[in-house]
Design an enzyme around this catalytic site. Structure first.
Site, PDB file in Angstrom:
ATOM      1  N   HIS A   1       6.113   9.522   4.980  1.00  0.00           N
ATOM      2  CA  HIS A   1       5.866  10.755   4.228  1.00  0.00           C
ATOM      3  C   HIS A   1       6.514  10.809   2.856  1.00  0.00           C
ATOM      4  O   HIS A   1       6.169  11.666   2.050  1.00  0.00           O
ATOM      5  CB  HIS A   1       6.300  11.957   5.062  1.00  0.00           C
ATOM      6  CG  HIS A   1       5.296  12.280   6.112  1.00  0.00           C
ATOM      7  ND1 HIS A   1       5.289  11.660   7.334  1.00  0.00           N
ATOM      8  CD2 HIS A   1       4.232  13.099   6.094  1.00  0.00           C
ATOM      9  CE1 HIS A   1       4.280  12.109   8.047  1.00  0.00           C
ATOM     10  NE2 HIS A   1       3.622  12.971   7.326  1.00  0.00           N
ATOM     11  N   LEU A   2       7.481   9.926   2.613  1.00  0.00           N
ATOM     12  CA  LEU A   2       8.072   9.920   1.266  1.00  0.00           C
ATOM     13  C   LEU A   2       6.984   9.801   0.207  1.00  0.00           C
ATOM     14  O   LEU A   2       7.098  10.333  -0.892  1.00  0.00           O
ATOM     15  CB  LEU A   2       9.039   8.741   1.109  1.00  0.00           C
ATOM     16  CG  LEU A   2      10.374   8.861   1.836  1.00  0.00           C
ATOM     17  CD1 LEU A   2      11.214   7.628   1.560  1.00  0.00           C
ATOM     18  CD2 LEU A   2      11.107  10.116   1.393  1.00  0.00           C
ATOM     19  N   GLN A   3       5.907   9.067   0.548  1.00  0.00           N
ATOM     20  CA  GLN A   3       4.845   8.806  -0.417  1.00  0.00           C
ATOM     21  C   GLN A   3       4.033  10.042  -0.781  1.00  0.00           C
ATOM     22  O   GLN A   3       3.342  10.067  -1.790  1.00  0.00           O
ATOM     23  CB  GLN A   3       3.911   7.712   0.128  1.00  0.00           C
ATOM     24  CG  GLN A   3       4.600   6.383   0.261  1.00  0.00           C
ATOM     25  CD  GLN A   3       3.849   5.434   1.187  1.00  0.00           C
ATOM     26  OE1 GLN A   3       2.999   4.669   0.763  1.00  0.00           O
ATOM     27  NE2 GLN A   3       4.155   5.496   2.474  1.00  0.00           N
ATOM     28  N   ARG A   4       4.091  11.066   0.048  1.00  0.00           N
ATOM     29  CA  ARG A   4       3.329  12.289  -0.248  1.00  0.00           C
ATOM     30  C   ARG A   4       4.166  13.302  -1.032  1.00  0.00           C
ATOM     31  O   ARG A   4       3.635  14.291  -1.524  1.00  0.00           O
ATOM     32  CB  ARG A   4       2.911  12.986   1.054  1.00  0.00           C
ATOM     33  CG  ARG A   4       1.854  12.250   1.821  1.00  0.00           C
ATOM     34  CD  ARG A   4       1.260  13.170   2.876  1.00  0.00           C
ATOM     35  NE  ARG A   4       0.166  12.510   3.557  1.00  0.00           N
ATOM     36  CZ  ARG A   4      -1.076  12.432   3.077  1.00  0.00           C
ATOM     37  NH1 ARG A   4      -1.377  13.022   1.935  1.00  0.00           N
ATOM     38  NH2 ARG A   4      -2.010  11.785   3.738  1.00  0.00           N
TER      39      ARG A   4
ATOM     40  N   ARG B   1      -4.887   3.476   5.432  1.00  0.00           N
ATOM     41  CA  ARG B   1      -5.516   3.137   6.718  1.00  0.00           C
ATOM     42  C   ARG B   1      -6.775   2.334   6.529  1.00  0.00           C
ATOM     43  O   ARG B   1      -7.050   1.406   7.259  1.00  0.00           O
ATOM     44  CB  ARG B   1      -5.857   4.423   7.485  1.00  0.00           C
ATOM     45  CG  ARG B   1      -4.672   5.050   8.152  1.00  0.00           C
ATOM     46  CD  ARG B   1      -5.065   5.603   9.536  1.00  0.00           C
ATOM     47  NE  ARG B   1      -3.853   6.058  10.207  1.00  0.00           N
ATOM     48  CZ  ARG B   1      -3.341   7.274  10.078  1.00  0.00           C
ATOM     49  NH1 ARG B   1      -3.951   8.177   9.342  1.00  0.00           N
ATOM     50  NH2 ARG B   1      -2.221   7.593  10.693  1.00  0.00           N
TER      51      ARG B   1
ATOM     52  N   GLU C   1      -0.808   0.228   5.952  1.00  0.00           N
ATOM     53  CA  GLU C   1      -0.910   0.729   7.330  1.00  0.00           C
ATOM     54  C   GLU C   1      -2.078   0.097   8.105  1.00  0.00           C
ATOM     55  O   GLU C   1      -1.967  -0.195   9.284  1.00  0.00           O
ATOM     56  CB  GLU C   1      -1.199   2.223   7.254  1.00  0.00           C
ATOM     57  CG  GLU C   1      -0.138   3.134   7.769  1.00  0.00           C
ATOM     58  CD  GLU C   1      -0.585   4.563   7.536  1.00  0.00           C
ATOM     59  OE1 GLU C   1      -1.200   4.834   6.472  1.00  0.00           O
ATOM     60  OE2 GLU C   1      -0.322   5.407   8.399  1.00  0.00           O
TER      61      GLU C   1
ATOM     62  N   GLY D   1      -9.568  16.740   0.898  1.00  0.00           N
ATOM     63  CA  GLY D   1     -10.026  15.380   1.161  1.00  0.00           C
ATOM     64  C   GLY D   1     -11.445  15.387   1.704  1.00  0.00           C
ATOM     65  O   GLY D   1     -12.119  16.403   1.659  1.00  0.00           O
TER      66      GLY D   1
ATOM     67  N   ILE E   1      -4.743  10.923  -1.429  1.00  0.00           N
ATOM     68  CA  ILE E   1      -3.627  10.144  -1.951  1.00  0.00           C
ATOM     69  C   ILE E   1      -3.956   8.646  -1.921  1.00  0.00           C
ATOM     70  O   ILE E   1      -3.371   7.848  -2.640  1.00  0.00           O
ATOM     71  CB  ILE E   1      -2.354  10.490  -1.143  1.00  0.00           C
ATOM     72  CG1 ILE E   1      -1.135  10.266  -2.002  1.00  0.00           C
ATOM     73  CG2 ILE E   1      -2.298   9.728   0.154  1.00  0.00           C
ATOM     74  CD1 ILE E   1       0.072  10.985  -1.492  1.00  0.00           C
ATOM     75  N   ASP E   2      -4.935   8.282  -1.095  1.00  0.00           N
ATOM     76  CA  ASP E   2      -5.289   6.868  -0.926  1.00  0.00           C
ATOM     77  C   ASP E   2      -6.224   6.347  -2.011  1.00  0.00           C
ATOM     78  O   ASP E   2      -6.499   5.151  -2.067  1.00  0.00           O
ATOM     79  CB  ASP E   2      -5.934   6.650   0.441  1.00  0.00           C
ATOM     80  CG  ASP E   2      -4.959   6.874   1.574  1.00  0.00           C
ATOM     81  OD1 ASP E   2      -3.772   6.552   1.400  1.00  0.00           O
ATOM     82  OD2 ASP E   2      -5.363   7.374   2.621  1.00  0.00           O
TER      83      ASP E   2
END
Lengths: 361, 361, 361, 361
Positions: B285-288, B184, B235, B115, B139-140
């Site tokens: 964390h499911l999203q990662r 974020r 978030e 990142g 991921i964002d």
């Protein structure tokens, strides 16, 4: 208050309902009324096949596969096969009747969602005076005018998932698995799913293949202690030496595919040449089914909303297209004229070769 | 023969293994050797954390989530916290040691996947003389230099699937479900999953929200005989009136999220204002996790192959970027400098509004 | 011609629509008419909430989550909270009105699908003279009278899938992930998903846990070069030393879970005791959502068909139960009386221990 | 310290790795060592094919399809085809060599995971003095001695998911879709997936079918305004009038299936008799692949742990079986002797009929 009519034509693709949803919602937002014509143009031939679509009616349809309006790839109002009482089939031009009904009901415009066949018909209606907006639909992603079509990402995901499943079985049994995926004219689904799904060989219409190169790759795997291989074959792949697999649409349906689909043929040749345990599988209609991926939902929803924007602006006889980073309007006449083949110089094809995938050449 | 080293840094994202796979395969194709440095730069500090990566080693890792090399977002060789025997923590600059080891081992270049934090470190090493190539990972999807980053499509798919699941429960019980997703600084995941997943309200950092507008939308649903609503909250979403949810990274970890994450706060306000049965959920964390979607696999593989191409061409101190329709090289210094926010004039946001989604403004 | 009415009550569970489908289809097969009462007993209080269910109406609902009839766990006809015009809430017994309406409409019987609360109400109606047949619904699988309830397999599948996703992230970052799953009174979901999803620790209400044993297991993993751990905690798990997490249903909803759910508490203790990077996640309503697994579809369809068979035989005031290898009828009075806890001597628990899972004792 | 060896034989099934995992973990727990024999008995013929399996080695394999040990259904140590240098194939009995190697390496016992073929071989070894424990594996669920076998639930889930996908396409196009699933001798997969997946017709070996009854059902659907139908056909289904589809295992592989699989034949007959647009699809190996469902993982893990318990107790020449509610030991001689057919009086078959599914009779 404006009234518009929407129809879906041709083979189904995941995302059709998302287009309908977005059209209904964003037209309602503008205070318009939306009607759906069942099975292509049937609703413009018979009132019984015309349905009022309110936001309530389309609630929750975005994730559902297929099309709530039904679809057909057999009916063309300019050449409609009609069976008379004596059982004889006559081909009749009913396009004037469609146009009259369209006007009588006071429709402001027609949003036609469909493949190249349907879009061509839409264009002919536009020339006859019907305000038409096209939304492109081809699961094969082979339309030049738009960067992507909805349904394709879902088809690729289904094919990739199938490849993931076959890996374990192929590996456990030291087997060659040959998987035939859709793609008569172009190899998009084969290429994308093959790269993502870890194929060793990908055969596409754009690259006539040499079966000996395919066998070489499988043998090379053995040398590197990988005793199984996955071969992805597009429906329309053909051998260099002219062994063309003829497939006609029409009466016979899938029959001739089964009697000698390209996947089965490739499998047979590998079996004979290498003596390896080889199996083949035709994914077929599985690739058209199921809930659209988020990518396809988003694209289809954007197509639908953009079509209504075009309707508002009066941009008729055009098709909505995705030309990143924005949506645009392409004249229907242009839109249906040329197909998009896999670019053999693109970084996708380079990536395939560089990570060791054999393209049969 | 060239030897290269690859590392993965920062929070994990689906597709990291696909990048590693493509780097190993396409470097091997050129006759190069590839080594992996575990947990960021650890392999360049300690030989034990350096692993040889052959095609055999990486076979089948593309569909697997996480990273086989491990990752960390706590270690920066330019400011490494080191605990001595007395238990005291001292921050030390070990970058010279990293550089020396890199040279001693005869590495031709370093492919750093990470990142903005990791890429900045990579750039500093480039300035010190290490031939570095960056591969972007966030991921964002909020990196300006590249149209897309891998992992994002999978995160959106996971969030959309969760929304699909919550629909039935919300509908069966006439409930409001508030779902907090990652984001974020920018609302990409919220926007994409919210549109695809049929949300009624989407709150993103780019649009400060008014809770009364949110409640209006929910009430409007009731009037239209839709007694449930789905609210997606990024978030980093914040209220117009200045109610900012402060979240610091660091020691406290997720603790303060739990004690009053924006999702829970929004849910509480809706419950109080409307008296509706309202529940909230943090996807976290499911999203990662999980296997990357085909879109992410393909993008990550292309990134990996392109990075090796850049290595071959000697294009160091650059990052690979996807600038449709092709891959390109962006100077690292530029790459990490600016974030990509949701463009409120884009057709995606227009689509959201036109299909009736409330953005809280 | 017989007319029957069906209702669904309590929290929703995947499979409710499959029960409705089977009841409608198999009753229609016998020439009966089926009506659905919306939101529990509302259809028997107000004609507007009574819907005719034909095979056409229920076509395709089996795979859909939730219940097309809606559900509520707040309304009990024997003690119905009613708000008068002055805004005062009074609790009224409207059971006689329900019974009268039932008779006036000429219903032959009532099939009540629900949890222990709903089944108890059904039994009271049976005692008042309404021919009632119960179909058990509890996602927690904690009903003694039936070997399995539908919805449970889907909830376990959702939890297992979440664990699968968290593995890669936990492993990549050397982290401890604590996942809180449903199960206030019994640990079925935690046990099944924990074993299937490769958990290192499973904490269930049936086994009061010692946090030091949990930490020991995590440390033991480190010794064996496994630097991450997955901890599954049932909502109702409690510590040996009396640290009970009190959770009341009612006004506060999920609020107190968030302020100190057992998952977050366990995570905090692990973080403090071991200094490991530890995160927690509450799966919550995700476990109730989504399309039922084939196991749950089949079980729910069999329940529905069996209920109609019982109706035909006149076996009222009974509940359908699965007592392998066949379906049977259990008196409602018995059915709701006792819960099924995890049997600590069963081979499932033995398996858990033998494959190295710590149960906290 | 005891040393045991484990092998997997026959066609692969989801859950094989879960059995291996449980055996390794629970044997290690007892301080034993576990070795894996590759591709059936090869590890007992050649040391190179014998691998040490530690808990570290099997970490994370439970969710992975296939078997890490490889499998084969071509090798029987009692009749092993061996090719000499002249290229001639001779069948040799190498069972004594296997037994000698087993003893020389000091193995305490052999856990043989496999179908009826593999279990029969295991039994013969037991009679020769090898302490053997069998674990049943048949994706078809047709072993009488055990209530369920692992892999079956996953195969059913895959078939059901395919049916779900085909629904939307069938419905959008008013089509009949014929899907051929596994099941040569028994119709378990067809019955379970057909009921769960909303099939209109299910044809299984246990019920010889009349194609006219099938067509009647499809026509009846039309009358009830359902213009599409889904037909599920087990591989081994046969027509009443004696039209038996002969399928031999062996050299020809899938070839003759393709040239006239029962699914394609049924489709052709429907097309001819009704003139409906009819397509067929063979699911084939997809049903063996993929990650096991939680149901199968749990069952397979329990089988593995139970096998080690049997080993400890010295219960050799037996197979582990699930006889709800507990695991039990069945003599191998009995276990392989009889198949389990679909019970036509069971509530599952009754349910199918009652919800309107035609079984072709």
């Amino acid at each position: 208050m404006r009234k518009i009519v929407i129809s879906t034509g041709g083979g189904d693709a995941p995302g059709l309902n998302a287009v309908i949803y977005a059209v209904v919602k964003s037209a309602s937002m503008r205070g318009w009324e939306v009607y759906g014509s069942r099975s292509g143009y049937r609703g413009l031939l018979d009132y019984d096949d015309l349905v009022r679509l309110t936001p309530k009616e389309v609630e929750g349809i975005t994730p559902i596969g297929g099309t709530i309006l039904g679809s057909t790839n057999k009916e063309n109002p300019f050449a409609m096969p009609i069976t008379n009482l004596a059982g004889e089939v006559k081909v009749v031009d009913v396009s004037n009747r469609v146009l009259e009904n369209f006007k009588r009901m006071g429709f402001y415009c027609h949003i036609a969602v469909g493949g190249d066949g349907s879009l061509e018909i839409a264009h002919r209606f536009a020339q006859k005076g019907m305000p038409v907006i096209g939304v492109p639909k081809t699961i094969d992603n082979d339309l030049k005018a738009t960067d992507r079509t909805f349904g394709f990402d879902t088809a690729v995901a289904t094919a990739t998932e199938a490849l993931d499943k076959l890996h374990s079985t192929a590996k456990s049994h030291d087997r060659v698995m040959v998987v035939e995926v859709m793609g008569r004219e172009s190899g998009w689904i084969a290429l994308y799913s093959g790269i993502s799904g870890g194929a060793d060989v990908i055969l596409i219409p754009e690259v006539p293949f040499d079966i000996d190169k395919v066998c070489e790759k499988i043998t090379d795997n053995e040398l590197h202690d990988k005793h199984y291989s996955i071969v992805v074959v597009a429906e329309g792949a053909k051998a260099k030496d002219g062994t063309v697999v003829v497939k006609e649409k029409g009466e016979l349906g899938r029959q001739e595919v089964v009697l000698g689909g390209i996947g089965e043929r490739v499998a047979r040749q590998i079996r004979e040449k290498l003596g390896k345990d080889t199996r083949s599988l035709v994914l077929g209609h599985l690739q058209r089914g199921g809930s659209p991926t988020t990518f396809d939902r988003l694209l289809a929803l954007r197509f639908g909303a953009a079509a209504v924007r075009m309707a508002e602006a009066g941009t008729f006889d055009h098709m909505v297209a995705w030309t990143p980073p924005c949506m645009s309007a392409v004249p229907l006449a242009e839109a249906v004229s040329s197909r998009k083949m896999v670019d053999l110089e693109s970084d996708k094809v380079m990536t395939a070769r560089e990570i060791g995938i054999c393209l049969g050449d």
